[in-house]
Design a protein around this motif. Sequence first.
Motif, PDB file in Angstrom:
ATOM      1  N   VAL A  17       0.854  -1.182   0.000  1.00 21.77           N
ATOM      2  CA  VAL A  17       0.000   0.000   0.000  1.00 21.77           C
ATOM      3  C   VAL A  17       0.890   1.232   0.000  1.00 21.77           C
ATOM      4  CG1 VAL A  17      -1.785   1.283   1.229  1.00 21.77           C
ATOM      5  CG2 VAL A  17      -1.806  -1.223   1.272  1.00 21.77           C
ATOM      6  N   LYS A  18       0.647   2.140  -0.944  1.00 19.09           N
ATOM      7  CA  LYS A  18       1.369   3.410  -1.016  1.00 19.09           C
ATOM      8  C   LYS A  18       0.371   4.534  -0.821  1.00 19.09           C
ATOM      9  CE  LYS A  18       4.563   1.751  -4.548  1.00 19.09           C
ATOM     10  NZ  LYS A  18       5.026   2.028  -5.927  1.00 19.09           N
ATOM     11  N   THR A  19       0.696   5.465   0.066  1.00 17.41           N
ATOM     12  CA  THR A  19      -0.183   6.602   0.306  1.00 17.41           C
ATOM     13  C   THR A  19       0.634   7.829   0.697  1.00 17.41           C
ATOM     14  OG1 THR A  19      -2.065   7.422   1.578  1.00 17.41           O
ATOM     15  CG2 THR A  19      -0.601   5.884   2.700  1.00 17.41           C
ATOM     16  N   THR A  20       0.078   8.989   0.404  1.00 15.12           N
ATOM     17  CA  THR A  20       0.732  10.246   0.775  1.00 15.12           C
ATOM     18  C   THR A  20      -0.062  11.015   1.821  1.00 15.12           C
ATOM     19  OG1 THR A  20      -0.354  11.256  -1.141  1.00 15.12           O
ATOM     20  CG2 THR A  20       1.945  10.582  -1.416  1.00 15.12           C
ATOM     21  N   ALA A  21      -1.258  10.551   2.150  1.00 17.18           N
ATOM     22  CA  ALA A  21      -2.116  11.256   3.111  1.00 17.18           C
ATOM     23  C   ALA A  21      -1.470  11.221   4.498  1.00 17.18           C
ATOM     24  CB  ALA A  21      -3.502  10.637   3.154  1.00 17.18           C
ATOM     25  N   ILE A  22      -1.312  12.379   5.106  1.00 18.25           N
ATOM     26  CA  ILE A  22      -0.650  12.490   6.405  1.00 18.25           C
ATOM     27  C   ILE A  22      -1.291  11.588   7.453  1.00 18.25           C
ATOM     28  CG2 ILE A  22      -0.043  14.079   8.277  1.00 18.25           C
ATOM     29  CD1 ILE A  22       1.543  14.494   5.674  1.00 18.25           C
ATOM     30  N   GLY A  23      -2.610  11.575   7.552  1.00 20.00           N
ATOM     31  CA  GLY A  23      -3.291  10.768   8.557  1.00 20.00           C
ATOM     32  C   GLY A  23      -3.277   9.277   8.278  1.00 20.00           C
ATOM     33  N   SER A  24      -2.856   8.887   7.086  1.00 19.61           N
ATOM     34  CA  SER A  24      -2.895   7.476   6.712  1.00 19.61           C
ATOM     35  C   SER A  24      -1.953   6.609   7.533  1.00 19.61           C
ATOM     36  CB  SER A  24      -2.552   7.296   5.238  1.00 19.61           C
ATOM     37  OG  SER A  24      -3.581   7.796   4.447  1.00 19.61           O
ATOM     38  N   GLU A  25      -0.824   7.147   7.924  1.00 21.96           N
ATOM     39  CA  GLU A  25       0.105   6.310   8.692  1.00 21.96           C
ATOM     40  C   GLU A  25      -0.591   5.774   9.936  1.00 21.96           C
ATOM     41  OE1 GLU A  25       4.413   6.163  10.921  1.00 21.96           O
ATOM     42  OE2 GLU A  25       3.771   8.068  10.053  1.00 21.96           O
ATOM     43  N   GLN A  26      -1.204   6.640  10.710  1.00 24.04           N
ATOM     44  CA  GLN A  26      -1.877   6.191  11.935  1.00 24.04           C
ATOM     45  C   GLN A  26      -3.145   5.414  11.621  1.00 24.04           C
ATOM     46  OE1 GLN A  26      -0.490   6.429  15.045  1.00 24.04           O
ATOM     47  NE2 GLN A  26      -2.081   4.942  15.440  1.00 24.04           N
ATOM     48  N   ASN A  27      -3.914   5.853  10.639  1.00 24.49           N
ATOM     49  CA  ASN A  27      -5.156   5.157  10.286  1.00 24.49           C
ATOM     50  C   ASN A  27      -4.892   3.719   9.838  1.00 24.49           C
ATOM     51  OD1 ASN A  27      -6.681   7.424  10.830  1.00 24.49           O
ATOM     52  ND2 ASN A  27      -6.858   8.040   8.695  1.00 24.49           N
ATOM     53  N   ILE A  28      -3.892   3.525   8.999  1.00 21.11           N
ATOM     54  CA  ILE A  28      -3.599   2.175   8.507  1.00 21.11           C
ATOM     55  C   ILE A  28      -2.981   1.333   9.617  1.00 21.11           C
ATOM     56  CG2 ILE A  28      -2.227   0.839   6.860  1.00 21.11           C
ATOM     57  CD1 ILE A  28      -2.843   3.067   4.803  1.00 21.11           C
ATOM     58  N   ARG A  29      -2.168   1.935  10.479  1.00 21.82           N
ATOM     59  CA  ARG A  29      -1.651   1.180  11.633  1.00 21.82           C
ATOM     60  C   ARG A  29      -2.797   0.730  12.533  1.00 21.82           C
ATOM     61  NH1 ARG A  29       3.757   0.971  12.429  1.00 21.82           N
ATOM     62  NH2 ARG A  29       5.060   2.380  11.216  1.00 21.82           N
ATOM     63  N   ASN A  30      -3.783   1.579  12.760  1.00 21.37           N
ATOM     64  CA  ASN A  30      -4.951   1.193  13.561  1.00 21.37           C
ATOM     65  C   ASN A  30      -5.709   0.050  12.890  1.00 21.37           C
ATOM     66  OD1 ASN A  30      -4.372   3.141  15.491  1.00 21.37           O
ATOM     67  ND2 ASN A  30      -5.817   4.628  14.657  1.00 21.37           N
ATOM     68  N   LEU A  31      -5.874   0.143  11.586  1.00 24.08           N
ATOM     69  CA  LEU A  31      -6.533  -0.920  10.835  1.00 24.08           C
ATOM     70  C   LEU A  31      -5.784  -2.239  11.004  1.00 24.08           C
ATOM     71  CD1 LEU A  31      -8.630  -1.872   8.693  1.00 24.08           C
ATOM     72  CD2 LEU A  31      -6.948  -1.175   6.963  1.00 24.08           C
ATOM     73  N   ILE A  32      -4.474  -2.201  10.855  1.00 27.61           N
ATOM     74  CA  ILE A  32      -3.643  -3.403  10.981  1.00 27.61           C
ATOM     75  C   ILE A  32      -3.817  -4.030  12.361  1.00 27.61           C
ATOM     76  CG2 ILE A  32      -1.231  -4.160  11.181  1.00 27.61           C
ATOM     77  CD1 ILE A  32      -0.661  -2.124   8.861  1.00 27.61           C
ATOM     78  N   ASN A  33      -3.890  -3.198  13.390  1.00 24.94           N
ATOM     79  CA  ASN A  33      -4.032  -3.711  14.756  1.00 24.94           C
ATOM     80  C   ASN A  33      -5.384  -4.369  15.001  1.00 24.94           C
ATOM     81  OD1 ASN A  33      -1.466  -2.903  15.535  1.00 24.94           O
ATOM     82  ND2 ASN A  33      -2.165  -0.904  16.216  1.00 24.94           N
ATOM     83  N   ASN A  34      -6.362  -4.104  14.134  1.00 30.48           N
ATOM     84  CA  ASN A  34      -7.707  -4.643  14.323  1.00 30.48           C
ATOM     85  C   ASN A  34      -8.115  -5.648  13.252  1.00 30.48           C
ATOM     86  OD1 ASN A  34      -8.674  -3.161  16.719  1.00 30.48           O
ATOM     87  ND2 ASN A  34      -8.184  -1.393  15.435  1.00 30.48           N
ATOM     88  N   GLN A  35      -7.159  -6.119  12.474  1.00 28.69           N
ATOM     89  CA  GLN A  35      -7.437  -7.077  11.405  1.00 28.69           C
ATOM     90  C   GLN A  35      -6.507  -8.280  11.563  1.00 28.69           C
ATOM     91  OE1 GLN A  35      -9.716  -6.670   8.675  1.00 28.69           O
ATOM     92  NE2 GLN A  35     -10.433  -5.055  10.033  1.00 28.69           N
TER      93      GLN A  35
END
Length: 82
Positions: A38-56
């Motif tokens: 997954v490649k993204t430039t959105a600033i909030g994505s780092e934390q959002n995707i880490r949260n997703l990973i922790n819940n999947q």
Amino acid sequence: MHREFDLELDLTGLDSPMPMLKTKEALDQLQVGQVILVKTTAIGSEQNIRNLINNQPVTLRSFNKQNGVFHFVIEKAPALTA
């Protein structure tokens, strides 16, 4: 870092929370053991995707940031059973 991926999502240019939502959709379609980049430039994505990973049922294989682009390598893991 994995050199081969089952799926590559280029979500650069999308604003949060779209990268996280699209990542979740893609993860839901993967089979156990498959790997996604997954490649993204959105600033909030780092934390959002880490949260997703922790819940999947997934494993973060690697993460880095290059030239303003976040790179997540995620492997689908077996679902935990209760």
